[in-house]
Scaffold this active site. Structure first.
Site, mmCIF file in Angstrom:
data_model
loop_
_atom_site.group_PDB
_atom_site.id
_atom_site.type_symbol
_atom_site.label_atom_id
_atom_site.label_comp_id
_atom_site.label_asym_id
_atom_site.label_seq_id
_atom_site.Cartn_x
_atom_site.Cartn_y
_atom_site.Cartn_z
ATOM 1 N N GLU A 173 0.829 -1.205 0.000
ATOM 2 C CA GLU A 173 0.000 0.000 0.000
ATOM 3 C C GLU A 173 0.867 1.260 0.000
ATOM 4 O O GLU A 173 0.781 2.108 0.894
ATOM 5 C CB GLU A 173 -0.958 -0.012 1.194
ATOM 6 C CG GLU A 173 -1.954 -1.156 1.106
ATOM 7 C CD GLU A 173 -3.098 -1.082 2.103
ATOM 8 O OE1 GLU A 173 -2.935 -0.440 3.145
ATOM 9 O OE2 GLU A 173 -4.156 -1.686 1.845
ATOM 10 N N GLU A 362 -5.386 -8.421 -1.294
ATOM 11 C CA GLU A 362 -6.075 -8.263 -0.004
ATOM 12 C C GLU A 362 -7.527 -7.931 -0.274
ATOM 13 O O GLU A 362 -7.825 -7.062 -1.100
ATOM 14 C CB GLU A 362 -5.492 -7.115 0.826
ATOM 15 C CG GLU A 362 -4.163 -7.389 1.445
ATOM 16 C CD GLU A 362 -3.727 -6.283 2.402
ATOM 17 O OE1 GLU A 362 -4.594 -5.640 3.033
ATOM 18 O OE2 GLU A 362 -2.513 -6.065 2.500
HETATM 19 C C1 BG6 Z 1 -4.387 -3.140 4.648
HETATM 20 C C2 BG6 Z 1 -3.043 -3.588 5.136
HETATM 21 O O1 BG6 Z 1 -4.448 -1.773 4.815
HETATM 22 O O2 BG6 Z 1 -5.522 -3.499 5.332
HETATM 23 C C3 BG6 Z 1 -3.086 -4.731 6.128
HETATM 24 O O3 BG6 Z 1 -2.164 -3.886 4.076
HETATM 25 C C4 BG6 Z 1 -4.251 -4.552 7.058
HETATM 26 O O4 BG6 Z 1 -1.852 -4.767 6.785
HETATM 27 C C5 BG6 Z 1 -5.540 -4.569 6.249
HETATM 28 O O5 BG6 Z 1 -4.309 -5.463 8.102
HETATM 29 C C6 BG6 Z 1 -6.820 -4.456 7.050
HETATM 30 O O6 BG6 Z 1 -6.760 -3.379 7.935
HETATM 31 P P1 BG6 Z 1 -7.029 -3.598 9.484
HETATM 32 O O7 BG6 Z 1 -6.777 -2.310 10.119
HETATM 33 O O8 BG6 Z 1 -8.444 -4.036 9.570
HETATM 34 O O9 BG6 Z 1 -6.081 -4.653 9.914
#
Ligand code: BG6
Length: 467
Positions: A173, A362
């Protein structure tokens, strides 16, 4: 529905070292910027003193329990697992000449374990952390020297794992540095726009140098970037809102433009000029940036809206990405708006713009889970979320978008990035640990575990198109 997913589609899951490994000082590991943020990526920066502890210090103890976890991923039929290498396991302070052998050996063991089950690694070089030593001694990415330290690290791991890892990503990111400068580029939160963009520039050059090194060292290797795919819609069809939406989408697309097209896009010149942003870009930097990525990877959790209406904008200021809520969408327990169609839209936007293969690295739903008296966890809300998003991925593939794979976020519960919580769970596998760090760390299959296994086994045929 009939499967639209290609035969060699890379189904799997994604984790990051600082959110799963724990063992934060084991086998010579140095302190990373993440170790100094026990409250998460937006939390205060806390110097570590003896006796301090944070939830990430143990996380889910993946460092020691990975054989069991990989076996569970294999049981679901994973073809791919996205992990990140903790830079501080390889170069504890960041500026050493020789790497830490114990750190390198850990990832050898991990890749070998994955290979036993035919699970391909997808490896992020830097996922929301860098050696704190580089921040202290050099000012993080604000200093040009960090480019060289990163390149040395990248070359070291490419050489070591070139026969074990085919797919690589540079910075997780990368556009998040605009919102979380310490996490992204090791700068203080109150840094000026010029300082932040200068550091980002150094990181973009480092990313391009890593791309070049990967192409030189890893036979047949492919390397991508990683964007937070925060796609924005205009809240209204008022032309000013549409134009402002284009401008704000360019805030993050800018990173993809540099990494995929090999140079700064024209619109940035005006943006820098009008905002008094000075960035030193040498001829050598421009040359380095010409080495472009092989594919685009991104995260997708939600979409948001943009408006020029000040009153409505004020409602958005509480939200880190300044997204105005969309009145047509429901939200998760953490206020993230759920928009499966947005994923199809985003895939099309990125493919139209870059004509490079895309990898969704993701996507997922952070939710509170309840363990029933009989030990079962019935996470239908997660199944629904993932099903609906994957249906839209299939639609995008049918639109002609080239999608290499899909790794859902946190296939096993892990520590959340934004607030370092365990209670925000994404997994198909439950981990017995709470926000205070209590629990046995025992693993347990959720209902979604069997659902995802069927999706992979049927190559997406078992998905339900509810439209
Ligand atoms: C992304 C990141 O922003 O979102 C991850 O690359 C992160 O590291 C994921 O865990 C979800 O965000 P969160 O705050 O719910 O863990």
């Amino acid at each position: 529905m009939s499967s639209k997913f290609p035969d060699h589609f890379l189904w799997g899951g994604a984790v990051a070292a600082n959110q799963v490994e724990g063992a934060y000082q084991t086998d010579g590991k140095g302190l990373s910027t993440s170790d100094l943020q026990p409250q998460g990526i937006f939390g205060a920066i806390t110097p570590r003193v003896d006796g301090d502890s944070g939830i990430k210090d143990v996380a889910i103890d993946f460092y020691h329990r990975y054989p069991q976890d990989i076996a569970l991923f294999a049981e679901m039929g994973f073809k791919c697992l996205r992990i990140s290498i903790a830079w501080t396991r390889i170069f504890p302070q960041g500026d050493e000449e020789a790497p830490n052998e114990a750190g390198l050996a850990f990832y050898d063991r991990l890749f070998d374990e994955m290979a036993r089950y035919g699970i391909q690694p997808l490896v992020t070089l830097s996922h929301y952390e860098m050696p704190y030593g580089l921040v202290k001694q050099y000012g993080g990415w604000g200093n040009r020297k960090t480019i060289g330290f990163f390149e040395h690290y990248a070359r070291t791991v490419f050489e070591r794992y070139k026969h074990k890892v085919q797919h690589w990503l540079t910075f997780n990111e990368i556009n998040m540095s605009l919102h979380a400068p310490f996490t992204g580029v090791g700068l203080a939160e109150d840094s000026s726009k010029s300082e932040i963009y200068q550091a980002i520039h150094h990181q973009l050059v480092a990313s391009a140098r890593a791309v070049k090194a990967c192409h030189e060292i890893v036979p047949g290797g492919k390397i991508g970037n990683m964007l937070l795919g925060g796609i924005l819609y205009p809240l209204s069809c008022k032309p000013e809102d549409v134009l402002e939406t284009q401008r704000q989408n360019r805030d993050w697309l800018f990173f993809g433009d540099v990494q995929a097209r090999g140079g700064y896009p024209a619109y940035m010149r005006r943006y820098f000029r009008e905002n008094g942003i000075q960035v030193e870009i040498t001829a050598e930097d421009q040359q380095a940036l010409r080495e472009t990525i092989d594919f685009i990877s991104f995260s997708y959790y939600m979409s948001g809206c943009v408006t020029t209406d000040e009153a409505q904008n004020n409602t958005a200021r509480t939200n880190i990405l300044n997204m105005v809520p969309n009145p047509h969408l429901a939200s998760s327990e953490w206020g993230w708006q759920i928009d499966p169609v947005g994923l199809r839209y985003l895939l099309n936007v990125l493919y139209d713009r870059y004509q490079k293969p895309l990898f969704i690295v993701e996507n997922g739903l952070g939710a509170k889970d309840r363990v029933e008296a009989d030990g079962s966890i019935n996470d239908d809300y997660r199944i629904n979320y993932l099903n609906d998003h994957l249906v839209q991925v299939a639609e995008a593939i049918d639109d002609g978008v080239e999608v290499m794979g899909y790794t859902s976020w946190g296939p096993i519960d892990l520590v959340s990035a934004s607030k370092a919580e365990m209670s925000k769970r994404y997994g198909f596998i439950y981990v017995d640990r709470d926000d205070a760090g209590n629990g046995s760390l025992e693993r347990r299959r959720k209902k979604s575990f069997y659902w995802y296994r069927d999706v992979i086994q049927s190559n997406g045929n078992s998905l339900k198109n509810k439209a």
